[in-house]
Design a protein around this motif. Sequence first.
Motif, PDB file in Angstrom:
ATOM      1  N   VAL A 420       1.171  -1.276   0.094  1.00  0.00           N
ATOM      2  CA  VAL A 420       0.013   0.164   0.146  1.00  0.00           C
ATOM      3  C   VAL A 420       0.737   1.109  -0.003  1.00  0.00           C
ATOM      4  N   GLY A 421       2.397   1.146  -0.110  1.00  0.00           N
ATOM      5  CA  GLY A 421       2.914   2.290  -0.392  1.00  0.00           C
ATOM      6  C   GLY A 421       3.502   2.536   1.247  1.00  0.00           C
ATOM      7  N   LYS A 422       3.314   1.488   1.662  1.00  0.00           N
ATOM      8  CA  LYS A 422       4.049   2.651   3.274  1.00  0.00           C
ATOM      9  C   LYS A 422       5.112   2.272   3.307  1.00  0.00           C
ATOM     10  N   SER A 685       3.542  -3.712   9.047  1.00  0.00           N
ATOM     11  CA  SER A 685       2.594  -3.280   9.439  1.00  0.00           C
ATOM     12  C   SER A 685       2.022  -4.291  10.631  1.00  0.00           C
ATOM     13  N   ARG A 686       2.607  -5.080  10.651  1.00  0.00           N
ATOM     14  CA  ARG A 686       3.258  -6.389  12.374  1.00  0.00           C
ATOM     15  C   ARG A 686       3.305  -5.891  13.248  1.00  0.00           C
ATOM     16  N   LEU A 687       2.331  -6.127  14.399  1.00  0.00           N
ATOM     17  CA  LEU A 687       2.152  -4.775  15.474  1.00  0.00           C
ATOM     18  C   LEU A 687       1.702  -6.208  16.565  1.00  0.00           C
ATOM     19  N   THR A 688       2.252  -6.324  17.750  1.00  0.00           N
ATOM     20  CA  THR A 688       2.151  -7.312  19.136  1.00  0.00           C
ATOM     21  C   THR A 688       0.711  -5.890  19.940  1.00  0.00           C
ATOM     22  N   LYS A 689       0.132  -6.244  21.106  1.00  0.00           N
ATOM     23  CA  LYS A 689      -0.603  -5.704  21.661  1.00  0.00           C
ATOM     24  C   LYS A 689       0.136  -3.865  21.655  1.00  0.00           C
ATOM     25  N   ALA A 749       4.757   8.124   3.582  1.00  0.00           N
ATOM     26  CA  ALA A 749       3.753   6.942   4.182  1.00  0.00           C
ATOM     27  C   ALA A 749       4.360   6.756   5.396  1.00  0.00           C
ATOM     28  N   ALA A 750       3.354   6.449   6.424  1.00  0.00           N
ATOM     29  CA  ALA A 750       4.499   5.846   7.366  1.00  0.00           C
ATOM     30  C   ALA A 750       4.306   4.544   7.023  1.00  0.00           C
ATOM     31  N   ALA A 751       5.450   3.743   7.983  1.00  0.00           N
ATOM     32  CA  ALA A 751       6.046   2.609   7.901  1.00  0.00           C
ATOM     33  C   ALA A 751       5.291   1.546   8.391  1.00  0.00           C
TER      34      ALA A 751
END
Length: 835
Positions: A420-422, A685-689, A749-751
């Motif tokens: 998506v361009g991030k 785009s993977r983040l834990t809680k 765009a943010a990562a």
Amino acid sequence: MAETRPVRKSSERPAERKAPKLSRQHKPEGMSLEDWQIELRRQFGRSQDFHLANVGEHPVFSLFEVTNPQSQNTYRVQIRGARVGDNHCSCPDFATNTLGTCKHIEFALAALESKRASAAALRAGFQPAYSEVQLQYGAQREVRFRPGTECPVELSRLAANYFGADGALLPDAFGKFEAFLAEAGRFEHELRCHEDVLAFVAEVRDAEKRRARVAEAFPRGTRSPALKDLLTVQLYDYQREGALFAAQAGRCLIGDEMGLGKTIQAIAAAEIMARLFGVERVLIVCPTSLKHQWEREIARFNPMHSVQAIGGLRPQRQEQFAANSFFKITNYDTVYRDLDLIEGWAPDLVILDEAQRIKNWATRTARSVKKIAAPYAIVLTGTPLENRLEELISIVQFVDRYRLGPTFRLLDQHQIRDEVGKVVGYRELDRIGKTLEPVLLRRQKDEVLDQLPGRIDTNVFVPMTDLQRKLHGENMEIVARVVQKWRRYGYLSEADQRRLMIALQRMRMSCDSSYLLDGKTDQGQKADEATTLLSEFLERPNTKVVVFSQWLRMHELLERRVKDRGWGHVMFHGGVPSPKRRGLVDRFREDENCRLFLSTDAGGVGLNLQHASVVMNMDLPWNPAVLEQRVGRVHRLGQRQPVRVVNFVARGTIEEGMLSVLKFKKSLFAGVLDGGEKEVFLGGSRLTKFMETVESATGSIPETIAEAPEEAPTPSADREPEADEAPRTGGKKTAAPGAGSAPAPSAPAAASGGDVWAGLLQAGMALLQQFSGGGEKSSPAPNGTSGASAGGGLGALMRRDDQTGEPYVRLPVPPPEVMEQALAALGNLLKGMQR
């Protein structure tokens, strides 16, 4: 007679000129990077309200002046045709973008194309009878010969001896370029050679002569006998190498790791240039806190040359610039006001110390410094890259604006984007280092480890008290509410934006002590833990300790405990007048009973404190470069003891998330400059809680926080406005010196959500650190946070209603797009928390 025409509005242009508006953030599918950038300049230039004046002789193929009525900047545009690459502009963008056009050229073409006769002439192109020697601004600058329609055959044959089949000047012909011009002058034919051609040819030839002169004077390199009596002290081999590198390069960046003696290398290089190249005037630009240190070290290492520290009100500075001296030392904050004085003095060499002050290209300081003209330049910084590649570009531009090429191409080659361009990372970082090799010299402490003592780093995790957890959690709830409001309405008022930034800052302040927020209670264990450790360290009679905190109120807590123990100490912060700073450093260095140096980040830059052997960081800065600046004050050349570094971290808080921010930024820095990883990832785009539970009464914290690749310009914590001139932006007084005075570069765009979270913190904390003094003198404030004296902190943000006399705080806010990206990221993180 010069003709001036107002801009045609876009609605007045012929219908065939209209095209769908292109996004400045996302390249259209199927369009090359270069075509996209050309179209963006065409789109922007043809919609401006510039003024056009024909100052040449031909109605179309002439020299025009394009003036921006807002900035009052005027550039000269040479029109030769309608094709990209036919024309020339004197603006910086044209010189560096390698596209063959710019907004000023596109504006001029649009104005000419509005008339039928001019449009027809442009389509036919310009074929002059005279011949030209031009400088082509492509991927590499090249001198080219362009024969006219009446060019004699003999002149074409003569040109073939100097120029290749493609028309470019041959490498071995630079040294005899004047001979070509002299021989060409014998023909009865007009040959035009443009001014930038002569400047470029001189630049290439000067570089060759410079290298030859240095090699002749120092035939054995660092072992040459002539280097032994260069200064009053003997240099280490790597320092000799740095001085010779700077002299040969003429304009360079010495990016040695902190503590390796960049100052003495610059002084040595200046002496070499004085002996070999006739340098007589050296301007040193540095932070205010370092002016006296430069003065002292020049007097110590090179007393044969006079030195003048520039300071005081404008009339005093004017007299000081008029006085004779070899070295003149000024600070970044006065360059803007003194550009005319600097130009009049005409320095031969400019030395920029702690050059990360110009890392944000949009700030007034960076723009002003880059206007200083001098044939030679030495840029000193241990942190040429702190957060983003754009920072490195800004600093390198002062040395060589062509070296890294256009920013859009550099980022396209090295940024990694997702579907998506991030921006999710950086690739091939080693290529940047290779590109910079001719102008960048960087050595790490590991390379001279046999000359430096060891270093031990320790993180001390400190639990929070109930009140601290309550304050931390309350402010986290404010963040969550503001994010939910934005998700519901897609809009936030300025009041809500300020609430969000203040809450984020207060979360961090609560990690040190509740005293930083209310000025009354003293709930927090960091000060007590630090006192316990200090008792252990100071058992050894000769041990001295430097203690850093961003907030002056934290030092007030430490000072209470220090006085009870009877430990001699000094307090160093941005509110200390410049003349008194030297005395504080001297006392800490020379008084054996002065054991502690309590400092805000005003003391984290430039000071030599290697007589201490312990560094305590009461709170971690967002940036690893700032952390290394602190440690580098002690762990540097001249240190004879092992150095102990202790970092205090509040467990289960936002401070733990900052540890991963520091780790990522170090990876980015090393990949570009230190031969580290070629690819650095932001985490996608993977983040834990979003938060980890802190006991039962608090919210959660980010498990992983990565730094956004773009941030707003950061105001200087040590800015000291002149007493006779209030800081101004656009003719109006600003809310705080350096804050919000210049637009930030448009953020990519943010990562990921975490990236923008860190980006918001960077932008917000740079402003809101002033609530706690930001390294300035603290005083009680109406809202219970730390204030400041004039020149920084809350005091610089305070205003009083003219009618009621009621005090209030005026705060600038970050750009809307930054706030929107940050809020979107925070919303995603909160969703994860709810799962």
